[in-house]
Write an enzyme that holds these catalytic residues in place. Sequence first.
Site, PDB file in Angstrom:
ATOM      1  N   GLY A   1     -56.231  36.439 -36.250  1.00 13.20           N
ATOM      2  CA  GLY A   1     -54.836  36.020 -36.349  1.00 13.20           C
ATOM      3  C   GLY A   1     -54.778  34.634 -36.962  1.00 13.20           C
TER       4      GLY A   1
ATOM      5  N   ALA B   1     -55.008  31.675 -35.646  1.00 15.54           N
ATOM      6  CA  ALA B   1     -56.054  30.764 -35.182  1.00 15.54           C
ATOM      7  C   ALA B   1     -57.423  31.168 -35.721  1.00 15.54           C
ATOM      8  CB  ALA B   1     -56.067  30.706 -33.656  1.00 15.54           C
TER       9      ALA B   1
ATOM     10  N   ARG C   1     -36.478  29.272 -23.782  1.00 22.87           N
ATOM     11  CA  ARG C   1     -36.684  30.685 -23.474  1.00 22.87           C
ATOM     12  C   ARG C   1     -36.673  30.991 -21.985  1.00 22.87           C
ATOM     13  NH1 ARG C   1     -41.179  32.120 -28.151  1.00 22.87           N
ATOM     14  NH2 ARG C   1     -39.658  32.025 -29.816  1.00 22.87           N
TER      15      ARG C   1
END
Lengths: 246, 638
Positions: B43, B45, B331
């Site tokens: 991904g 990273a 969130r």
Amino acid sequence: MKFNLKIWRQKNASTPGKIVDYSIDNINEHMSFLEMMDVLNEQLIHKGEPPVAYDHDCREGICGMCSMHINGRPHGPLAATTTCQLYMRNFKDGETIYIEPFRANSFPVIRDLVVDRSAFDRIMQAGGFVSVNTGSVQDANNIPVNKQHADLAMDAAACIGCGACVAACKNSSASLFVSAKISQLALLPQGQVEAKERVLAMVNQMDEEGFGSCTNTGACEAECPKEISISNIARMNREYYIASLT
Amino acid sequence: MAILDSKIPDGSLETKWSNYKSHIKLVNPSNKRKLEIIVIGTGLAGSSAAASLAELGYKVKAYCYQDSPRRAHSIAAQGGINSAKNYKNDGDSVYRLFYDTVKGGDFRSREANVYRLAEVSTAIIDQCVAQGVPFAREYGGLLDNRSFGGAQVSRTFYARGQTGQQLLLGAYSALSRQIGLGNVQMFNRHEMVELVVIDGKARGIIARNLTNGKLERHFGHAVVLATGGYGNVFFLSTNAMGCNVTAAWKAHKKGAFFANPCYTQIHPTCIPVSGDYQSKLTLMSESLRNDGRVWVPKKQGDKRKPIDIPEDERDYYLERKYPSFGNLAPRDISSRAAKEACDDGRGVGESGLAVYLDFADAIKRLGKDVIEARYGNLFDMYKHITNEDPYQVPMRIYPAVHYTMGGIWVDYNLMTTVPGLYATGECNFSDHGANRLGASALMQGLADGYFVLPYTIGDYLSGEIFTKAIPTDHPAFLEAEKQAKERIDKLLSIKGKKSVDDFHKALGKIMWEYCGMARNAEGLAKAKQMVRQLRDEFWKDVKVTGEADELNVDLEKAGRVADFMELGELMIDDALDRNESCGAHFRVEYQEEGEAKRNDEKYAYVAAWEHKGVGENSVLHKEQLVFENVHFATRSYK
């Protein structure tokens, strides 16, 4: 809902495969196509049979991992839709559905509906990049980009690398996939320095992988879940001629 | 109790990283060629780290379970990436991004790490633009920005609703270049199933080749885990189907402490669950809250169509409760507010477990074209899934598991408690505290991979230049391979009655019910027993079809769910230990007027857990968090 499924089963690359019939009942119209496949697989597992192997991951139409030829079309009947975004309400109750892997010599079957698309990776490794090392770059806003070009580059960059273009093409050409990356970088100032080397290397690798030639039928564009335009292929050809002649 | 050394360098916050970089040990180019680094996961990273390390001259081996490194789930991130560029001239700065992130994380993250993250955030945008990432632009050709939750400035860079895709493809292109040059060896369709530790140091992995089922031994002078989060422990989440904790969990069982496992982010804007066949949940980007207004009917059980509910009978609860941030409240707060409204009987849709996200006002104000340009692909996606047109009717949304702030404990160098083993991106715990702000996951993944790890890993590897590659017939490799094989054989030999998914769903239900958006001591204690019982049952009654030496999707899933069964218990332990509410961790016993009530005196620590064996209680190690630059404050968005 109830369906008759005709699914390609193949144990591995060296064993011939065949279509196997399954029937499935009690399918909710709001299920996704892959959830219907999950239900089938759960039934198979409970019977002690190996489930149907198929590639999938994000299930939101962006990773490009899901494939499948559904009723003769890559990613099924809807335009601009990946298999994972297809819902059973798009099929008729009682319908017979043919489910096969993507078919192309350059995408050999690994098992059932899983194919090997690593040829795409090798094309990218040949030139689908700008050669900048980490940390050696200037401030982002020192490279202004005309908004129209940036938008066109983004249209091309939206390619998810699923391979539907290859599966849809009667020649198994990878031109749409390759041209999307070439276009993206050809439209941006960052891509100019290596533009010629890039197009020559990527097209060369595409040929080496055994993909067929483009004969402008437009099937790729029609089946592309991200609606990548074939005008990218025209741009790739133009870039290729310029690079070959100069 | 052991004291964890975070190795935060001395000096003022602003100069720590630059001073440290200038004094860190280096490896000369001729030695880099002899050093091998294993990177698990591709991904943001992983790809960025693998590419950057290869550019430096190290020999890199990278692994992903998908058929191509380009498919990792970073690709699904929609909204954007934060960076303290201050291109908007709206008063942004590295300090503000740092402060917003610490505050957003409810004062449970490490100051020095977060400051470094904010500091390198500007270089990330430069790097991505140079790679040809097609960020959104203004008519003058310069980069555009938008705002995201938890911030009052516009610092979010984006590429339509596909920012994660474009950033990942940028990192993938850098990785591809290095693969083409022969500097990275790429292993697609490979899953790490064991960590190999020799003389206390990470020295390699056992990987299962998913195409043919063969177990392979791979050596590395160092191992980097960039394997993402563990949200799939809940069965339903916004993660990709294959996302798992296996690599991180194997490392945990070999000595890497696991930090703050109970911090899981429940994202407020996801498409609600529609039936028990559902396999995953789909996120609607937080960026939609820039223009969408969240509301529920004022009256309980109001079943009228949204359009028939007059303005004065609607409760725009985020705007009412948090006037200064309104629909862009962070969130955790937005998710809890949605849950409260639904628990109060004012939820909408068939299940009553949804709230409206309404664009009618924005369409009236800006026109449909503008909304389409901003969110077109998200609206299409919504329509695909729900068969409803959000240009005509409000979206229905509900919170869903999205991201895990917890992860493998790392020091300032991103090294775990196992020397030579690193963890980057969502896989580690360090930067987001108890709650992550929107558009910060992409930032952290790329910060770790491009600009932190390539420096810090040299500090360790400079001591390894005399270590020759260890042959993979070393007893430690053979032992690790044997462990992996025994586990696979065991899974296949049970031949029970229930499928892997049966167990996964049962585990998910327990976790969501007792360790989800709201938790309490009694429920957690009960859940711990339930998870233990379920795990015992799994190992007695699971049915896994097929063979070990073939592509076997059932077996892959079984291995991952087996690890989730162990992780679930640790998450519960951690939630039980933390007798406070902070960020995404909401213990109903600890609240004040419905808001999370922290206990800074007792719980301003990182909980790092040491594995002691399955079924044994893990041992808690505490890293005290010291705040020298920001002061504890009640996190108010009112």
